[in-house]
Write a protein that holds these residues in place. Sequence first.
Motif, PDB file in Angstrom:
ATOM      1  N   THR A 296      50.423 -66.379 -17.738  1.00 53.23           N
ATOM      2  CA  THR A 296      51.733 -66.072 -18.281  1.00 53.23           C
ATOM      3  C   THR A 296      52.631 -67.292 -18.281  1.00 53.23           C
ATOM      4  OG1 THR A 296      53.632 -64.571 -18.036  1.00 53.23           O
ATOM      5  CG2 THR A 296      52.647 -65.429 -16.003  1.00 53.23           C
ATOM      6  N   MET A 297      53.782 -67.151 -18.927  1.00 51.00           N
ATOM      7  CA  MET A 297      54.850 -68.129 -18.787  1.00 51.00           C
ATOM      8  C   MET A 297      55.643 -67.756 -17.537  1.00 51.00           C
ATOM      9  SD  MET A 297      55.938 -68.466 -22.813  1.00 51.00           S
ATOM     10  CE  MET A 297      56.822 -70.020 -22.648  1.00 51.00           C
ATOM     11  N   GLY A 298      56.671 -68.515 -17.234  1.00 50.22           N
ATOM     12  CA  GLY A 298      57.376 -68.321 -15.973  1.00 50.22           C
ATOM     13  C   GLY A 298      58.683 -67.591 -16.087  1.00 50.22           C
ATOM     14  N   GLY A 299      58.774 -66.634 -17.025  1.00 47.52           N
ATOM     15  CA  GLY A 299      60.004 -65.875 -17.175  1.00 47.52           C
ATOM     16  C   GLY A 299      60.280 -64.975 -15.984  1.00 47.52           C
ATOM     17  N   TYR A 300      61.530 -64.620 -15.810  1.00 48.14           N
ATOM     18  CA  TYR A 300      61.959 -63.856 -14.640  1.00 48.14           C
ATOM     19  C   TYR A 300      61.242 -62.521 -14.532  1.00 48.14           C
ATOM     20  CZ  TYR A 300      65.004 -61.402 -11.367  1.00 48.14           C
ATOM     21  OH  TYR A 300      65.480 -60.695 -10.293  1.00 48.14           O
ATOM     22  N   ASN A 301      61.256 -61.723 -15.600  1.00 46.76           N
ATOM     23  CA  ASN A 301      60.735 -60.369 -15.506  1.00 46.76           C
ATOM     24  C   ASN A 301      59.235 -60.331 -15.283  1.00 46.76           C
ATOM     25  OD1 ASN A 301      63.059 -58.351 -16.163  1.00 46.76           O
ATOM     26  ND2 ASN A 301      63.314 -60.037 -17.588  1.00 46.76           N
ATOM     27  N   THR A 302      58.506 -61.195 -15.985  1.00 48.95           N
ATOM     28  CA  THR A 302      57.059 -61.190 -15.810  1.00 48.95           C
ATOM     29  C   THR A 302      56.678 -61.592 -14.398  1.00 48.95           C
ATOM     30  OG1 THR A 302      56.718 -61.706 -18.151  1.00 48.95           O
ATOM     31  CG2 THR A 302      54.867 -62.094 -16.669  1.00 48.95           C
ATOM     32  N   THR A 303      57.332 -62.609 -13.853  1.00 53.48           N
ATOM     33  CA  THR A 303      56.983 -63.045 -12.500  1.00 53.48           C
ATOM     34  C   THR A 303      57.336 -61.976 -11.467  1.00 53.48           C
ATOM     35  OG1 THR A 303      59.073 -64.292 -12.385  1.00 53.48           O
ATOM     36  CG2 THR A 303      57.099 -65.518 -12.962  1.00 53.48           C
ATOM     37  N   THR A 304      58.447 -61.272 -11.656  1.00 56.33           N
ATOM     38  CA  THR A 304      58.779 -60.217 -10.703  1.00 56.33           C
ATOM     39  C   THR A 304      57.779 -59.069 -10.808  1.00 56.33           C
ATOM     40  OG1 THR A 304      60.379 -59.280 -12.268  1.00 56.33           O
ATOM     41  CG2 THR A 304      61.228 -60.721 -10.558  1.00 56.33           C
ATOM     42  N   GLU A 305      57.333 -58.741 -12.020  1.00 58.94           N
ATOM     43  CA  GLU A 305      56.335 -57.685 -12.174  1.00 58.94           C
ATOM     44  C   GLU A 305      55.007 -58.095 -11.545  1.00 58.94           C
ATOM     45  OE1 GLU A 305      56.521 -57.148 -16.373  1.00 58.94           O
ATOM     46  OE2 GLU A 305      58.157 -55.697 -16.264  1.00 58.94           O
ATOM     47  N   LEU A 306      54.668 -59.371 -11.631  1.00 59.51           N
ATOM     48  CA  LEU A 306      53.445 -59.857 -10.995  1.00 59.51           C
ATOM     49  C   LEU A 306      53.548 -59.785  -9.477  1.00 59.51           C
ATOM     50  CD1 LEU A 306      52.730 -62.914 -13.306  1.00 59.51           C
ATOM     51  CD2 LEU A 306      51.262 -60.911 -13.041  1.00 59.51           C
ATOM     52  N   LEU A 307      54.710 -60.140  -8.950  1.00 58.23           N
ATOM     53  CA  LEU A 307      54.915 -60.041  -7.503  1.00 58.23           C
ATOM     54  C   LEU A 307      54.835 -58.588  -7.045  1.00 58.23           C
ATOM     55  CD1 LEU A 307      57.849 -62.588  -7.122  1.00 58.23           C
ATOM     56  CD2 LEU A 307      55.546 -62.862  -6.211  1.00 58.23           C
ATOM     57  N   GLU A 308      55.438 -57.713  -7.832  1.00 56.00           N
ATOM     58  CA  GLU A 308      55.409 -56.289  -7.496  1.00 56.00           C
ATOM     59  C   GLU A 308      53.976 -55.746  -7.513  1.00 56.00           C
ATOM     60  OE1 GLU A 308      56.537 -52.337  -6.727  1.00 56.00           O
ATOM     61  OE2 GLU A 308      57.722 -54.165  -6.576  1.00 56.00           O
TER      62      GLU A 308
END
Length: 400
Positions: A296-308
Amino acid sequence: MRSGKSTRVMMYSHDSYGLGHLRRTLALAETFVRRNPKSDVIIVTGSTLSNAYRLPKGVDVVKLPSAVKTGAGVYEAGRLSVDFSRVRKIRSNIIKGTLEAFDPDVFIVDKAPIGMKGEVEETLRFVKEHRPETLTVLGLRDVMDDPGLVRKSWREGRIPEAVRELYDIVFVYGPREVYDPLPEYGLDDETLAKTHYVGYVGKRRNLKSVEELPFTPGYALVTVGGGGDGLRIIESYLKGLALYRPEYGSVVVTGPMMSDKDRNRVEGLAKGLPVRVLEFRADMDAVIQGARAVVTMGGYNTTTELLEAGKPAVIVPRVEPRVEQLIRAEKLQEAGLMDMIHPDDLTPELMRAKVEDMMESSLPEARKQARSLVDLSGADRAVALVEDRLEERARLVAHA
């Protein structure tokens, strides 16, 4: 919760490019109505995709005329042929008119303290002068850009003064332990004293939705946000995949803002490979949950969903026109939460090697432990703080 009392919440999300601001705003809106079903939330946004998401009861959208960013601080009308100055005036009037008519208990502004090109400043000053009982809240992303650049642009736009004068609360949607740049932005002690680091804001995970996906879980996922500048990442992934046939399937989500030309290029490269190419999924949290590994790219929402979701991931961050994604990716890599490839180092061979490693190995124990330290309850914490402040104000009025 305000003892079951109804609460009116107005939220502003300018969204000229990508999906990030709107998705974060929706997550907060859903939290308000989940915690208090008597809440009513109006989201004022310029996003062209505001109707693509299913809204819960109690949440509605007021659509602003679209605007797109064409350069550093330069915007133009997104769909209309009129000058941007006219579009800005229309947008500003809609924002102020909505607030006057809705008369919210809370007005939350996402990321841009006075709105895109200052379009929210008149509304904020109206609130302070004529509706002082309305709680004003500024929500800032965990990473804005290079701190020096933010400080310079905010100083030139007198943003620190505006934040101090116009907002009652400032939220940072991220954990201070991962990144704490706010003191470098030029904000004074008075503003910092009313600032709360609430943790990452994301959608609540729905495991049932994973079972409803149209493809079998265990795939490698490639997602590039809105997709306007994601072609090179997808190209590298698919070229790496073509080096030798993989034993796993892949799902590639191009994003709704990828051009037809670029999407055709992706579909051509995917031909003959075990790859599903999709344009858009409103349930990306479920798509991520069903993946074995993610690019993925490093956008806020995608990274938070990955962490979740606790998924192994490699980030290829955007580095222009701002370094927000690069800073976030570097901090997450330093914390042992995710891997990254700098765009200057991106090759099909490196991409394939990173993905193979993720697909063949389980998440390292150290990374599992690091993820357990990341605060993902930002939406609940932010809404609880708003509710507490509203209750405090109500008590003061009752005893006045």
